[in-house]
Write an enzyme that holds these catalytic residues in place. Structure first.
Site, short mmCIF file in Angstrom:
data_model
loop_
_atom_site.label_atom_id
_atom_site.label_comp_id
_atom_site.label_asym_id
_atom_site.label_seq_id
_atom_site.Cartn_x
_atom_site.Cartn_y
_atom_site.Cartn_z
N ARG A 1 18.91 -42.57 -71.73
CA ARG A 1 18.74 -43.94 -72.25
C ARG A 1 18.43 -44.88 -71.10
O ARG A 1 17.66 -45.81 -71.23
CB ARG A 1 19.99 -44.40 -73.03
CG ARG A 1 19.86 -45.83 -73.53
CD ARG A 1 20.83 -46.21 -74.66
NE ARG A 1 22.09 -45.52 -74.69
CZ ARG A 1 23.09 -45.71 -73.81
NH1 ARG A 1 22.99 -46.63 -72.86
NH2 ARG A 1 24.20 -45.00 -73.91
N TYR B 1 1.49 -61.62 -86.26
CA TYR B 1 1.81 -60.39 -87.01
C TYR B 1 3.02 -60.66 -87.91
O TYR B 1 4.03 -61.22 -87.46
CB TYR B 1 2.11 -59.29 -86.00
CG TYR B 1 2.54 -57.99 -86.62
CD1 TYR B 1 1.63 -57.19 -87.31
CD2 TYR B 1 3.86 -57.55 -86.53
CE1 TYR B 1 2.02 -56.01 -87.88
CE2 TYR B 1 4.25 -56.36 -87.10
CZ TYR B 1 3.33 -55.59 -87.78
OH TYR B 1 3.73 -54.42 -88.35
N ASP C 1 1.15 -61.51 -77.31
CA ASP C 1 1.06 -60.20 -77.97
C ASP C 1 -0.39 -59.74 -77.82
O ASP C 1 -1.30 -60.29 -78.43
CB ASP C 1 1.46 -60.35 -79.45
CG ASP C 1 1.44 -59.01 -80.19
OD1 ASP C 1 0.70 -58.10 -79.76
OD2 ASP C 1 2.13 -58.91 -81.23
N LYS D 1 -0.81 -49.03 -81.76
CA LYS D 1 -2.18 -49.34 -82.16
C LYS D 1 -3.17 -48.81 -81.13
O LYS D 1 -3.24 -47.62 -80.94
CB LYS D 1 -2.30 -50.85 -82.41
CG LYS D 1 -1.11 -51.46 -83.19
CD LYS D 1 -1.03 -50.98 -84.62
CE LYS D 1 0.26 -51.36 -85.34
NZ LYS D 1 0.67 -52.75 -85.27
C1 LIG Z 1 1.87 -53.48 -85.41
C2 LIG Z 1 2.03 -54.73 -84.64
C3 LIG Z 1 3.29 -55.12 -84.14
C4 LIG Z 1 4.56 -54.34 -84.41
O1 LIG Z 1 4.53 -53.10 -83.82
P1 LIG Z 1 5.26 -51.79 -84.41
O2 LIG Z 1 4.89 -50.74 -83.42
O3 LIG Z 1 4.73 -51.56 -85.78
O4 LIG Z 1 6.72 -52.10 -84.43
C5 LIG Z 1 3.35 -56.29 -83.39
N1 LIG Z 1 2.27 -57.05 -83.16
C6 LIG Z 1 1.05 -56.71 -83.64
C7 LIG Z 1 -0.12 -57.59 -83.35
C8 LIG Z 1 0.89 -55.55 -84.40
O5 LIG Z 1 -0.31 -55.24 -84.89
#
Ligand SMILES: *Cc1c(COP(=O)(O)O)cnc(C)c1O
Length: 389
Positions: A56, A109, A182, A207
């Site tokens: 961890r 998001y 982000d 992604k």
């Molecule tokens: C998918 C996404 C998230 C969240 O990520 P997870 O891996 O699904 O927890 C945050 N910001 C954006 C822009 C996203 O597309």
């Protein structure tokens, strides 16, 4: 552990393949192994080999991913987590306390909005949403009351709005706020927010960074040593860490990030250009189109325009739903950023949780995550599925 505090002079693709990827010293294996272990033998009490004690707190496969992510975003520190939202949660806990306030884009998001609105707001944090692409509106929102965090997401989802990171970083810093971006939609190959003045970058590595729709993950990347210590403490102390196999898959995906982003971008650009003026469509939202309202800012802060685009159908929700259910190569699914093309209907899928609020997405909008298949096949699939009017 490797020292990634100094920026490397090597190019992006070289670093994507080499940083944190030293061959295995015991066998010479070119690809560093997955360290599927939860704990590490000590040579006498406290005699750690390579600094590892319990997974961890640290695992070599996670270190390899974190070293790589820091290099690609141009940050001194990176922390990887089990998902994008886990990364955001640990970051927000590190930077906010009750009574403090977040100003975020009104089209962030949905899961990010939900995390702040349903977890942090009940805990006493203030939340204000604003159109991040409108600098005057952001100035007003930030001035209205003290702001601790300015949270930016660009390009945004699903209308591909573009926010000017450098200008917003200035506005945020003038107000004493920490500026977070982000960077999931662009990936570090297309946009590097730390170099534009942001303090922290977050990713859903699920992604584009992972890129193959086979692993969840998230990351926080930053320069400030003191803040890094707080985030690192929460990664260890709360424990939403990425597992070794997830970290390894993410590293494997990153090796082709540059090639993938170029192909995603060229396929999406071709798709956007083919769809402009189509008789079944009211609008095409893609920052690579010259008349997109954020085109100039995108051209300034991104090296290409990415793989995400949306369209608004003239025939309303009926036509939009039918289109989203009629493509074949573009599979109907949540998520984005994988090699395979996906199609989604935001108002009932990704944005269902904001239906009926000011953040609602029009019900004639369909979102495409343009993959890296052959451009001609993708165009034929989409053009064949749109209503013939
Ligand atoms: C998918 C996404 C998230 C969240 O990520 P997870 O891996 O699904 O927890 C945050 N910001 C954006 C822009 C996203 O597309």
């Amino acid at each position: 552990m490797p020292d990634n505090s100094k920026p490397s002079s090597q190019g992006f693709s070289t670093r994507a393949i080499r940083v944190g990827q030293e061959f295995d010293p015991t066998t010479g294996a070119v690809v560093p192994p997955v360290y599927l272990t939860s704990t590490f033998v000590q040579d006498g009490i406290g005699g750690f080999r390579g600094g590892y004690e319990y997974a961890r707190g640290g695992n070599p496969t996670r270190t390899s991913l974190q070293t790589l992510l820091a290099s690609l975003e141009g940050g001194a520190h990176a922390f990887s987590f089990a998902s994008g939202l886990a990364a955001e949660d640990s970051l927000l806990r590190a930077i906010l306390k009750p009574g403090e306030r977040v100003v975020m884009g009104n089209d962030v998001y949905g899961g990010t909005h939900r995390l702040v609105n349903r977890v942090f707001v009940p805990w006493g944090v203030g939340l204000v949403t604003v159109d991040m692409s409108d600098l005057d509106a952001v100035r007003d929102a930030v001035a209205a009351s003290s702001t601790h965090v300015l949270w930016i997401e660009t390009p945004s989802n699903p209308l591909m709005k573009i926010s000017d990171i450098a200008a917003l970083a200035q506005i945020g810093h003038d107000a004493g706020a920490l500026v977070v971006v982000d960077n999931t939609f662009a990936s570090p190959y297309l946009q590097q927010p730390l170099s534009l003045g942001a303090d922290v970058v977050v990713h859903s590595t699920t992604k584009y960074i992972g890129g193959h729709s086979d692993v969840l993950g998230g990351a926080v990347i930053l320069n400030d040593d003191e803040l890094a210590e707080k985030v690192g403490f929460l990664q260890f102390g709360v424990g939403a860490v990425s597992g070794p196999f997830d970290a390894w898959l993410t590293v494997r995906g990153i090796k082709t990030l540059a090639l993938r982003m170029e192909r995603h971008s060229s396929n999406a650009q071709a798709m956007a250009e083919a769809l402009v003026g189509h008789p079944a469509l009211d609008a095409v939202y893609y920052p690579g189109l010259p008349d997109h309202p954020g085109h100039d800012v995108a051209a300034k802060q991104m090296s290409a325009f990415g793989g995400m685009l949306s369209v608004a159908l003239k025939g309303g929700s009926v036509a939009a739903r039918k289109f989203a259910e009629s493509t074949e190569l573009f599979q109907l699914a949540e998520s984005l950023g994988g090699v395979e093309s996906l199609i989604g209907y935001p108002s009932e899928m990704t944005h269902a949780s904001v239906k009926g609020t000011a953040l609602e997405v029009p019900d004639n909008v369909v979102r495409l995550s343009v993959g890296i298949e052959d451009e001609a096949d993708l165009l034929a699939d989409v053009l064949g599925a749109l209503p013939k009017s």
